[in-house]
Scaffold this motif. Structure first.
Motif, mmCIF file in Angstrom:
data_model
loop_
_atom_site.group_PDB
_atom_site.id
_atom_site.type_symbol
_atom_site.label_atom_id
_atom_site.label_comp_id
_atom_site.label_asym_id
_atom_site.label_seq_id
_atom_site.Cartn_x
_atom_site.Cartn_y
_atom_site.Cartn_z
ATOM 1 N N ALA A 145 -14.679 0.479 -3.432
ATOM 2 C CA ALA A 145 -15.686 0.800 -4.238
ATOM 3 C C ALA A 145 -15.210 0.844 -5.573
ATOM 4 N N PRO A 146 -15.951 0.473 -6.567
ATOM 5 C CA PRO A 146 -15.522 0.881 -8.092
ATOM 6 C C PRO A 146 -14.987 2.415 -8.124
ATOM 7 N N THR A 147 -14.045 2.593 -8.516
ATOM 8 C CA THR A 147 -13.072 3.975 -8.642
ATOM 9 C C THR A 147 -12.867 4.406 -9.895
ATOM 10 N N ILE A 148 -13.166 5.645 -10.262
ATOM 11 C CA ILE A 148 -12.735 6.314 -11.407
ATOM 12 C C ILE A 148 -12.113 7.502 -11.108
ATOM 13 N N VAL A 149 -10.899 7.994 -11.520
ATOM 14 C CA VAL A 149 -10.118 9.074 -11.075
ATOM 15 C C VAL A 149 -9.937 9.845 -12.413
ATOM 16 N N THR A 150 -10.056 10.871 -12.479
ATOM 17 C CA THR A 150 -9.966 11.799 -13.738
ATOM 18 C C THR A 150 -8.952 13.041 -13.371
ATOM 19 N N GLY A 151 -8.427 13.330 -14.619
ATOM 20 C CA GLY A 151 -7.260 14.383 -14.408
ATOM 21 C C GLY A 151 -5.939 13.801 -14.201
ATOM 22 N N VAL A 152 -5.707 12.647 -14.396
ATOM 23 C CA VAL A 152 -4.569 11.824 -13.809
ATOM 24 C C VAL A 152 -3.376 12.300 -14.495
ATOM 25 N N ASP A 153 -2.250 12.657 -13.929
ATOM 26 C CA ASP A 153 -0.883 12.885 -14.743
ATOM 27 C C ASP A 153 -0.337 11.475 -15.212
ATOM 28 N N PRO A 154 -0.102 11.625 -16.381
ATOM 29 C CA PRO A 154 0.565 10.064 -16.951
ATOM 30 C C PRO A 154 1.779 9.560 -16.162
ATOM 31 N N THR A 155 2.410 10.586 -15.767
ATOM 32 C CA THR A 155 3.794 10.265 -15.185
ATOM 33 C C THR A 155 3.478 9.733 -13.724
ATOM 34 N N SER A 156 2.374 10.151 -13.132
ATOM 35 C CA SER A 156 2.214 9.764 -11.717
ATOM 36 C C SER A 156 2.395 8.514 -11.056
ATOM 37 N N GLU A 157 2.424 8.268 -9.860
ATOM 38 C CA GLU A 157 2.308 6.865 -9.219
ATOM 39 C C GLU A 157 0.864 6.222 -9.519
ATOM 40 N N LEU A 158 -0.214 7.005 -9.610
ATOM 41 C CA LEU A 158 -1.333 6.183 -10.039
ATOM 42 C C LEU A 158 -1.364 5.654 -11.381
ATOM 43 N N ALA A 159 -0.636 6.418 -12.250
ATOM 44 C CA ALA A 159 -0.686 5.963 -13.814
ATOM 45 C C ALA A 159 0.395 4.888 -14.035
ATOM 46 N N GLN A 160 1.485 4.786 -12.975
ATOM 47 C CA GLN A 160 2.660 4.088 -13.276
ATOM 48 C C GLN A 160 2.646 2.817 -12.655
ATOM 49 N N THR A 161 1.836 2.680 -11.630
ATOM 50 C CA THR A 161 1.817 1.658 -10.703
ATOM 51 C C THR A 161 0.545 0.733 -10.941
ATOM 52 N N GLU A 162 1.137 -0.632 -11.098
ATOM 53 C CA GLU A 162 0.025 -1.572 -11.246
ATOM 54 C C GLU A 162 -0.614 -1.605 -9.623
ATOM 55 N N LEU A 163 -2.054 -1.445 -9.601
ATOM 56 C CA LEU A 163 -2.814 -1.455 -8.331
ATOM 57 C C LEU A 163 -3.506 -2.745 -8.203
ATOM 58 N N PHE A 164 -3.660 -3.456 -9.144
ATOM 59 C CA PHE A 164 -4.518 -4.751 -8.985
ATOM 60 C C PHE A 164 -5.674 -4.687 -8.014
ATOM 61 N N GLY A 165 -6.353 -3.479 -8.529
ATOM 62 C CA GLY A 165 -7.840 -3.155 -7.939
ATOM 63 C C GLY A 165 -8.758 -2.421 -8.955
ATOM 64 N N PRO A 166 -9.868 -2.351 -8.315
ATOM 65 C CA PRO A 166 -11.098 -1.558 -9.162
ATOM 66 C C PRO A 166 -10.840 -0.125 -9.280
ATOM 67 N N VAL A 167 -9.795 0.505 -9.942
ATOM 68 C CA VAL A 167 -9.569 1.769 -10.123
ATOM 69 C C VAL A 167 -9.183 2.147 -11.660
ATOM 70 N N LEU A 168 -9.911 2.943 -12.371
ATOM 71 C CA LEU A 168 -9.482 3.467 -13.465
ATOM 72 C C LEU A 168 -8.984 4.949 -13.678
ATOM 73 N N SER A 169 -8.005 5.130 -14.343
ATOM 74 C CA SER A 169 -7.262 6.379 -14.190
ATOM 75 C C SER A 169 -7.512 6.947 -15.601
ATOM 76 N N VAL A 170 -8.064 8.112 -15.767
ATOM 77 C CA VAL A 170 -8.577 8.711 -16.913
ATOM 78 C C VAL A 170 -7.610 9.690 -17.300
ATOM 79 N N ILE A 171 -7.227 9.659 -18.519
ATOM 80 C CA ILE A 171 -6.196 10.729 -18.957
ATOM 81 C C ILE A 171 -6.738 11.454 -20.216
ATOM 82 N N ARG A 172 -6.478 12.521 -20.360
ATOM 83 C CA ARG A 172 -6.884 13.152 -21.749
ATOM 84 C C ARG A 172 -5.596 13.410 -22.508
ATOM 85 N N PHE A 173 -6.032 13.258 -23.951
ATOM 86 C CA PHE A 173 -4.894 13.410 -24.996
ATOM 87 C C PHE A 173 -5.557 14.056 -26.093
#
Length: 490
Positions: free
Chosen positions: A375-403
Motif C-alpha cells: 500500500a502507498p505508505t507515509i511514515v511520520t516522526g522518522v529519525d533521520p539516522t534510522s534504518e528507514l531514513a538511511q536504507t534505499e527501500l525501492f518501494g512506495p514509502v515516504l519518510s517524513v522528517i521535521r526540520f
C-alpha cells in the motif's frame, strides 16, 4: 480500485548473440512471475559462462565492422531503431506491465524518454572530434588526438526501467562505435530481448548488440571476460563493490549508476499543493516507488509540517491502485513477494522504534492478494539516522522528517552515504541557489523540474556511484583519446 486481471498474452525471452538465438542456456532457467497476479509469465532461459564467452567473442568480431562504419551510418541506424520503438510501443508497454508491473498509463511516457535518449545520442555519432595541439617552438612537430571506441562494452542493467536503462547505456556506446554485451536481470528479460531484436531490424549488424539474461554467474563471467573492455552498471552498492573488485583485478574501467536516498526539502514559502503532488507522484506513484531518483526522505519545515503531511496523505489516497494492464491504474505492484517482505519489515521496525505509520504500511490483500502490492505508505516522526531514513527501500514509502532551520535541513539531506539527487520546493531563488551549492548530490531539482533529460549529465557520488550518463560526458564515457605526434622531416 480495479481488479487484477488474467495472465494475458504469452511472453518469451532468448539468448541472442552473433545472429544465434537460443531458448536454453547453461545457466539454467528462471520462472518469471507476474508481480500483479502471481501467475507464471514464462520460463526464462539463463546464460552462463559458456554463453557469455560466445557472446563476447561475437561482439569482438562484430566490432571490426561496426567501428569502421561511417558515423553518419551509425546515426541513421540508431534513428531507425527509435522509429521501430515507436512502431512497437504498444508491445513495449504491455511487456513492462507484465514483467515489472509498470502501469500501461505510464508506459508510453517511458517509451518517449527512451526515444529522446536514442535521438540525442544518434546525433552525437558524427560529432565526436579530436583536438590539434601545436607549439610554435616544436620545430614543426604536429600533435593531435582522436577519440576511439573501447571495443566491447559490458552493459548490466537493473529491472525497474530496462528500456530507458538500455538507451542510457547501450545507445551512446553504439553511437561511439562500440559493440555491446547486455546482461539484463532475470526479473525483466523481455524488454531487452525485444530491444536486441529491433536493433537487428534497424540494420545494426548481427553481433553488435548481444543480449544474455542471466544471474550472478553470468554477471561475474561478463565482468571478468578479457574481451570486455569496460563495464557500465546500474544496480545496488553491494553488487557494485563486487564488480569493482573484479574490474580492479583486471584494470578495467567502469561506470557505476547506483542507488539513492534522496531528500525532498519543503520550505514554508513553497506552493504546498504542488510540493505534495510532486513528492507523492514521484516518490510513491512512479513505478510504486521503485526508482533510484525518488525523493523518499521528505524534509518539511516545522511551521507547515502538519499541513504538508495532510496534503501528502490526501494526494496518496487518490492514487488508483490496480492491475498495471488496466489503463485506469496509476499504482501497481512492487517487483515480487520478497520485495514486499523487505520493504514492510523496515517500516514495521521503524514503527516499533517510535515512528508513526500515517498511511499504509501493509501488504494489500483481498482482490490483490495474488500479487505483490504494498500500500502507498507515509511514515511520520522518522529519525533521520534510522534504518528507514538511511536504507534505499525501492518501494512506495515516504519518510517524513521535521526540520526548523535551513542548516538543519542541509545536514539531514546530506546525512546519508548516498548522493544521487535532491529536491527543493521554495519560491526563494536565493535560498534555492544557496542550497544547490551545499547539497551533496549529483542532481538537484527545484519545484518539480524535469528529471534525467538526455542532454544533461546524470549520476551520483558516494554510494550512488561515479561516472555520468547523459549529455556530452555520457558518450565520452565510451571513447578514449589516442594522441598522435608527427615529427617534421623537412
Amino acid at each position: 480500485m480495479t481488479t487484477p486481471g488474467s495472465p494475458g498474452t504469452e511472453l518469451s525471452a532468448h539468448l541472442r548473440f552473433g545472429g544465434i538465438v537460443l531458448d536454453q542456456g547453461s545457466g539454467g532457467s528462471y520462472d518469471h512471475i507476474d508481480p500483479a497476479t502471481g501467475h507464471l509469465n514464462a520460463v526464462v532461459p539463463l546464460g552462463g559462462r559458456e554463453e557469455i564467452d560466445r557472446a563476447a567473442k561475437s561482439a569482438a568480431a562484430a566490432f571490426v565492422e561496426w567501428s569502421s562504419w561511417a558515423p553518419t551510418a551509425r546515426r541513421e541506424a540508431l534513428l531507425r531503431l527509435s522509429q521501430l520503438i515507436t512502431e512497437h510501443e504498444d508491445e513495449f508497454v504491455t511487456i513492462a506491465a507484465r514483467e515489472n508491473g509498470t502501469p500501461v498509463a505510464t508506459g508510453p511516457r517511458l517509451c518517449e524518454i527512451a526515444r529522446d535518449w536514442i535521438g540525442y545520442y544518434a546525433g552525437w555519432a558524427d560529432k565526436l572530434e579530436g583536438q590539434v595541439s601545436r607549439s610554435f617552438a616544436s620545430g614543426g612537430e604536429l600533435t593531435y588526438s582522436q577519440p576511439e571506441p573501447f571495443g566491447v562494452i559490458g552493459v548490466i542493467i537493473t529491472w525497474n526501467v530496462p528500456l530507458i536503462s538500455l538507451c542510457m547505456k547501450a545507445v551512446p556506446a553504439l553511437a561511439a562505435g562500440n559493440t555491446v554485451l547486455i546482461k539484463p536481470s532475470e526479473l525483466t528479460p523481455f524488454t531487452p530481448d525485444l530491444f536486441a531484436r529491433l536493433c537487428v531490424e534497424a540494420g545494426i549488424p548481427e553481433g553488435v548488440v548481444n543480449c544474455v539474461p542471466g544471474n550472478a554467474e553470468a554477471g561475474d563471467a561478463l565482468v571478468a571476460h578479457p574481451l570486455v573492455q569496460k563495464i557500465t552498471f546500474t544496480g545496488g552498492p553491494a553488487t557494485a563493490r563486487k564488480i569493482m573488485a573484479t574490474c580492479a583485478a583486471n584494470l578495467k574501467p567502469s561506470v557505476m549508476e547506483l542507488g539513492g536516498k534522496s531528500a525532498s526539502v519543503i520550505f514554508p514559502d513553497a506552493d504546498l499543493d504542488i510540493a505534495a503532488k510532486n513528492t507523492v507522484y514521484l516518490g510513491l506513484g512512479a513505478l510504486s516507488g521503485q526508482g533510484c531518483l525518488i525523493g523518499s526522505r521528505v524534509l518539511v519545515h516545522e511551521s507547515v509540517y502538519d499541513e504538508v503531511v495532510a496534503k501528502l496523505i490526501a494526494t496518496a489516497e487518490q492514487l488508483t491502485i490496480g492491475n498495471p494492464t488496466d489503463p485506469a491504474t496509476r499504482f501497481g505492484p512492487v517487483i515480487n513477494s520478497v520485495a514486499c517482505e523487505r520493504i514492510l519489515g523496515i517500516v514495521e521496525r521503524a514503527a516499533r522504534d517510535g515512528a508513526h505509520i500515517a498511511l499504509g504500511g501493509e501488504r494489500l490483500g483481498g482482490e490483490f492478494a495474488g500479487g505483490s502490492y504494498v500500500a502507498p505508505t507515509i511514515v511520520t516522526g522518522v529519525d533521520p539516522t534510522s534504518e528507514l531514513a538511511q536504507t534505499e527501500l525501492f518501494g512506495p514509502v515516504l519518510s517524513v522528517i521535521r526540520f526548523s532551520e535551513e542548516d538543519e535541513a542541509l545536514e539531514i539531506a546530506n546525512g546519508t552515504a548516498f548522493g544521487l539527487a535532491a529536491y527543493l520546493h521554495t519560491r526563494d531563488i536565493t535560498r534555492a541557489l544557496r542550497m544547490v551549492d551545499k547539497l551533496e548530490a549529483g542532481s538537484v531539482y527545484v519545484n518539480g523540474a524535469k528529471t534525467t533529460p538526455a542532454h544533461s549529465p546524470f549520476g551520483g557520488r558516494g554510494e550512488s556511484g561515479f561516472g555520468r550518463e547523459g549529455g556530452r560526458v555520457g558518450i565520452d564515457e565510451f571513447v578514449r583519446p589516442k594522441t598522435v605526434s608527427i615529427a617534421s622531416l623537412a
